[in-house]
Scaffold this active site. Sequence first.
Site, PDB file in Angstrom:
ATOM      1  N   ASP A   1      -2.111  -0.310   5.764  1.00 53.00           N
ATOM      2  CA  ASP A   1      -2.280   0.367   7.140  1.00 53.00           C
ATOM      3  C   ASP A   1      -3.879   0.339   7.131  1.00 53.00           C
ATOM      4  O   ASP A   1      -4.248   0.791   8.591  1.00 53.00           O
ATOM      5  CB  ASP A   1      -1.936   1.810   7.242  1.00 53.00           C
ATOM      6  CG  ASP A   1      -2.445   2.731   6.377  1.00 53.00           C
ATOM      7  OD1 ASP A   1      -2.427   2.375   5.327  1.00 53.00           O
ATOM      8  OD2 ASP A   1      -2.905   3.615   6.733  1.00 53.00           O
TER       9      ASP A   1
ATOM     10  N   ASP B   1       0.725  -1.305  -0.045  1.00 48.93           N
ATOM     11  CA  ASP B   1      -0.149   0.124   0.009  1.00 48.93           C
ATOM     12  C   ASP B   1       0.890   1.177  -0.105  1.00 48.93           C
ATOM     13  O   ASP B   1       2.288   1.187   0.206  1.00 48.93           O
ATOM     14  CB  ASP B   1      -0.842  -0.110   1.476  1.00 48.93           C
ATOM     15  CG  ASP B   1      -1.704   1.276   1.524  1.00 48.93           C
ATOM     16  OD1 ASP B   1      -2.201   1.694   0.730  1.00 48.93           O
ATOM     17  OD2 ASP B   1      -1.610   1.464   2.742  1.00 48.93           O
TER      18      ASP B   1
ATOM     19  N   ASP C   1      -0.195   5.157   1.055  1.00 51.22           N
ATOM     20  CA  ASP C   1      -0.253   6.033   2.051  1.00 51.22           C
ATOM     21  C   ASP C   1      -0.549   5.287   3.459  1.00 51.22           C
ATOM     22  O   ASP C   1      -1.343   4.323   3.433  1.00 51.22           O
ATOM     23  CB  ASP C   1      -1.822   7.007   1.692  1.00 51.22           C
ATOM     24  CG  ASP C   1      -1.708   7.741   0.544  1.00 51.22           C
ATOM     25  OD1 ASP C   1      -1.520   8.960   0.729  1.00 51.22           O
ATOM     26  OD2 ASP C   1      -2.017   7.251  -0.542  1.00 51.22           O
TER      27      ASP C   1
HETATM   28 MG   LIG Z   1      -3.095   3.358   3.316  1.00 51.16          MG
END
Ligand SMILES: [Mg+2]
Length: 250
Positions: free
Chosen positions: A205, A31, A33
């Site tokens: 996240d 991922d 961000d």
């Molecule tokens: Mg993310």
Amino acid sequence: MSRAMETRPRLPAPPRLAHLLAEGPLALFLDFDGTLVEIAEGPDAIAVPQGLAGGLQRLASRLGGALALVSGRSIDNLTGFLGPLPLHLAGSHGGHVLAPGGTPLREAEPLPASVAEALGGYAQDNGLLYERKAHGGALHYRARPEREEEVHRFAAGLAADHGLATKAGKCVIELVWPGADKGGAVDLLCREAPFAGALPVFVGDDVTDEDGFAACARLGGFGIAVGERNSAAARHSLASVKDVHAWLEL
Ligand SMILES: [Mg+2]
């Protein structure tokens, strides 16, 4: 018992990268961000660490090319921040997947114009940020977190009216075509060289990364959850973006 005490114990750290590589071929799905770059006030406000693009290319070489960025951002937006990258890129939550060199492995349709207009109008009327994407549209409410419930209600209603799906993230909700998720991108790439047959590991996240964690687990690999959020499907965790960079040896 306090709410804090009810949270689940932290998942263990993953085995070291060199250890995993010594055991056999490894495929990494990363991922962007909150995983490779810190979350910022808005999607355009991120600070991309110097050398990140070069570090990712060196990492891809170590993995025999089996590295993909899997982001909610559009691929154009990602390459706007990182430059043209000779990597596998999955944008729009897996709705759009390119092989290095730009060969499309999956293309999705843009949202209907009426939906994009409705999202843009709602954002303008409510002091939110509307992000138009090639294959979706997102409402960012980081500046107005108290509006979360009504923003979600509006997005869910609009999605239901047009046969679309919603994806919620950190202070963002997005309308996408059904079936565009990060697990779908993992499944697609794991049928292709050089990912096929490698141990798949997904690092992310946010809630939308759970689909990626689950897909890797189904294929014999695992997910690594970044940050404080409790993950349902990850097996390991890393505390911060800084720890991700250290684990990836970037
Ligand atoms: Mg993310």
